[in-house]
Design a protein around this motif. Sequence first.
Motif, mmCIF file in Angstrom:
data_model
loop_
_atom_site.group_PDB
_atom_site.id
_atom_site.type_symbol
_atom_site.label_atom_id
_atom_site.label_comp_id
_atom_site.label_asym_id
_atom_site.label_seq_id
_atom_site.Cartn_x
_atom_site.Cartn_y
_atom_site.Cartn_z
ATOM 1 N N UNK A 24 -2.636 78.067 55.007
ATOM 2 C CA UNK A 24 -2.205 77.992 53.618
ATOM 3 C C UNK A 24 -0.819 78.599 53.416
ATOM 4 N N UNK A 25 -0.315 79.295 54.426
ATOM 5 C CA UNK A 25 0.984 79.956 54.295
ATOM 6 C C UNK A 25 2.139 78.962 54.327
ATOM 7 N N UNK A 26 3.253 79.335 53.695
ATOM 8 C CA UNK A 26 4.419 78.460 53.639
ATOM 9 C C UNK A 26 5.009 78.222 55.022
ATOM 10 N N UNK A 27 5.047 79.269 55.832
ATOM 11 C CA UNK A 27 5.606 79.139 57.173
ATOM 12 C C UNK A 27 4.788 78.144 58.001
ATOM 13 N N UNK A 28 3.461 78.265 57.911
ATOM 14 C CA UNK A 28 2.578 77.346 58.646
ATOM 15 C C UNK A 28 2.826 75.912 58.211
ATOM 16 N N UNK A 29 2.860 75.684 56.895
ATOM 17 C CA UNK A 29 3.012 74.326 56.381
ATOM 18 C C UNK A 29 4.343 73.716 56.809
ATOM 19 N N UNK A 30 5.393 74.546 56.823
ATOM 20 C CA UNK A 30 6.711 74.039 57.213
ATOM 21 C C UNK A 30 6.723 73.613 58.680
ATOM 22 N N UNK A 31 6.135 74.440 59.543
ATOM 23 C CA UNK A 31 6.111 74.114 60.975
ATOM 24 C C UNK A 31 5.223 72.906 61.236
ATOM 25 N N UNK A 32 4.067 72.856 60.583
ATOM 26 C CA UNK A 32 3.158 71.717 60.763
ATOM 27 C C UNK A 32 3.816 70.416 60.313
ATOM 28 N N UNK A 33 4.556 70.471 59.221
ATOM 29 C CA UNK A 33 5.240 69.283 58.720
ATOM 30 C C UNK A 33 6.301 68.805 59.714
ATOM 31 N N UNK A 34 7.033 69.757 60.298
ATOM 32 C CA UNK A 34 8.059 69.385 61.269
ATOM 33 C C UNK A 34 7.424 68.722 62.493
#
Length: 789
Positions: A24-34
Amino acid sequence: MSFSDLRRFRLVLIDESHNLRNREGRRYRAIAEYIASNDSRVILLSATPYNKTYLDLSNQLRLFIDEQKNIGIRPEKLLRELGETEFIRRHQCPVRSLAAFEKSEYTDDWRDLMRLYLVRRTRSFIQENYAKLDPKRNQKYIEFSDGARSYFPTRVPKTVTFEIKEKVSDDQYAQLFADDVVKAVNDLTLPRYGLGNYQIPTPQKPPTTDEAKVLADLSRAGTRLKGFCRTNLFKRLESSGHAFILSIERHILRNFIWLHAIEKELPIPIGTQDIGALDTWANDQDSDLWDPAADNDDSDGADDPTTTIRQVLTVNEAKARASKVYDAYAHQFHRRFKWLRPGLFDDSLAEDLRKDAKALMAVLKNAGAWNANRDTKLHALVELLVKQHPKDKVLVFSQFADTVDYIAEQLETQGLHAIAGVTGNTNDPTAIAYRFCPVSNEKRDQVDSNNELRVVIATDVLSEGQNLQDCAIIVNYDLPWAIIRLIQRAGRVDRIGQKSDTILCYSFLPAEGVERIIRLRSRVRQRLQENAEVVGADETFFEDQDNAQVVRDLFTEKAGILDGDDDTEVDLASYAYQIWKNAIDRDPKLAKIIPTMPNVVYTTKPHKPTADWPEGVLVYLRTAEGNDALAWINQDGASVTESQFKILKTAECKPDTPALHRHDSHHDMVAKGVKLIVETEKSVGGQLGRPSGARFRTYERLKAYADTIKGTLFATPELHKAIEDIYKYPLLRSATDTLNRQLKSGIGDQALAELVVSLRKDARLCRVAEDVEAAEPQVICSLGLRKPE
C-alpha cells in the motif's frame, strides 16, 4: 515517487527488498508500476525477507508475479484441510496462484512456494558446503580467487544486567514497569487511531468528496493502528524510561490538540494513517501518525512542534500548549495533514480523548521527571564502555531515535569522546559509518585519528547497507521483539573483512528480571488477541512463536541463538546441491557413475504408505522447456502432491537400502506423471509471462482479434502461425522492446497483427528452438514406492 520518466531497464535489482513488504506504500506502488510497464526481470536481495507475516513474502513476489497467474503449485496443506471445492467456494481464486497461498497460514505451504523463487544461502549452509577448515585456528573460512581468506567469527551472546528495585518507591524503572502503568496503557481507548468508530452515519452536513475519501481511509486503517500504538508504547518502555515518558507526553498533547479543535469547532488535523508510520522496522521516530516527512514541500524545515515539549502535568498547561501547536499545524504545517470537520463525529470522541489524556497524565504524575543520574540502565552502559571495553570500537543499537539521542547526549555528559548518534533524521549516516569504520570502507586515507569514532549509537537505520566490520562488539540497548533484528544487527559487523575471531553481542536485560520482560510481552500479546480492534488483522506483533524462550536464551547466553536459520531452510536447489555434495564426498566414484547413467533408469524402494502418502512412483522429468520437475503419482494414476521438496525428501534413502521389485503398473504411472508435468507446464504458460508483459498482452489481443476476423480475408495462415509461435517460444528482446512501445502508444488490433506477421517474416519475432529432439520432454529416472512384504 514516480519512475515514469526513467529509461527502460531489462533487469531491476532491488537491495534490502524487505522494505517493500507493504504494497500500500507509495514507494512500493511506484516500483511495481515501473516493473509492470517495462516488463522488467526482477532480482530481490534481502538478508531478512520475512518480518511479521507470510504476506511480507507475497507482497515482494507480487512485484513480478500476478496474484492470479498459474504458478504450477498449490498450497497443499491448506487444500488437504479444506478440500479444493471448499477452497474455491470460500476464496474464489485459482488454487495454483499466489492469491491461494496468501490464504494459507501453514509454514510447509510457504516453504514450497518460496523454493520456486528463492535462492538462499544461510551462514551454516555456506560453512558446511563452501568453506574450508583452518586446522591451526580450528576455524572455517572462505578462500577467494586471489588467495585471501575470510574467516567466520563466532557470535557470542552476552547479557548486560541493570538493577530494578521493585520495593524501592523512587526506583524509576520499577515505577514504569508497575502493574498500574501497564494497566493504564492497556485500557487506553486510543480514539485517534479508531476515528472511523466515531463517525456519525447521517451528519447534518454530509461529507464532501474529499472528506468521504479520508473517512474511508480511516475505516480501513483503524482495525490495526490501535494494536500498533499499544505495542509501540510498551516497546519504548523497554527501550528507555526517557523515550517512554516523551511518548506519553506527546500522546497527551496530541489528544488536547484534537480537543482544542473540537471545542473551537475547527477542522481536526488527521496525520497519515499508514501502518508504516508505527512500524519500528522502517521508522525510528515517535511519529504517532504525524508524518513530518510527508508532503513537506511547504515546510521551512522546522521540527514537529510536539517533539519539543517537556513534562505536561496540568490540564491548563496542556490546553495552552495545544492551542499554540494547533496554530502551527494550521499555518506552518497545514499540508502535512488531512482535515475533517468535528461535526462528522459524535460526542463520545471528545469524551474518550479526555479519558485517555487523564489516565496518561496520572502515569506522568506518579513517574515524575526522568532523572538520568538515577538511570541504572544507562549507568550499566557507561560501565561497559569505560571499564570492560575502554579502547574497543562499540556499536550500540536501539529501536528508537529518542533513546539514541538520549544515550549520545548522556555519554558526552559523562566525559566519553569520539561518539556519534545515527537516526532516521541524520543527514548522512554513511559519513558516520566511514568515520567509525574507515578500514572496511576503504576510507583510511580520508579519516584521521582525531576525527575517527570509537562509539556509535544507532537505530536500525544503520543495520542495513553499511560496512561496519572494523567493529566486533554490538550492544542491543533495547531488545527487539523479533529475533531477526538481532541477527541482522550482528550481520553488520560479521562481514567479509572482519578480523576478529569473536563477535560479542551484548543485550540489556534487567538483573533477575527476565520474567518481568516476558510477563510484559505476554500481557501485550494477550491484550492484542482479546482486543476486538485487531481481530482478523493481517499483522502480527511477534515474529518468534516462543518469544519468551528467545528472551531466556539470550539471558542465559545460549550459544547459537544469533546464528540464524538452519540448513533445512535453504532453497530447493541448495538442498539438492547439498544432497549431491554429501554423496560424492562420501563416495567420489559417484561423480563419474551417475552422469553416465542412461535416461529412463528406474528402481523401487521400500515405503511405509499412509492415507496421505500412498504407494506409487516418483518421476524426475526434464521438460521441453529445459526445466527440471518432480511428480508423485499413486497407483490410481493421480497426483499425490505437487510439493517438490516433499517428493525430494521422500526419495531419500541410505546407500544400503535394498531395491524391491517394481509395481506391475510402474511404467504406466511414470507415463501419467510425465503427462501431468507436461500439462502443468503448458497451463503455466507457456511461458507467456505476467499479464502486464508484452508477450502475454500481444498473444491475448491477437488471439481475440483472430476470433473476430475468423472466416474473413484478414484471417491469414501467417497470422495464426505468428500467434502459435508467440505461445510456444519466447520473444526476442528486440521484439519485446518494439511491442512494448507500440502497446504503450495504443496500437490497433489490425496494425498489431500486421506488425507481428512482419516481425515473424523477418525472423525477428521469437527465439524458435531448432533442435526438435531437444524440445521433447525427457524422463531422467523414476523411483517406485512400495510397501515391503
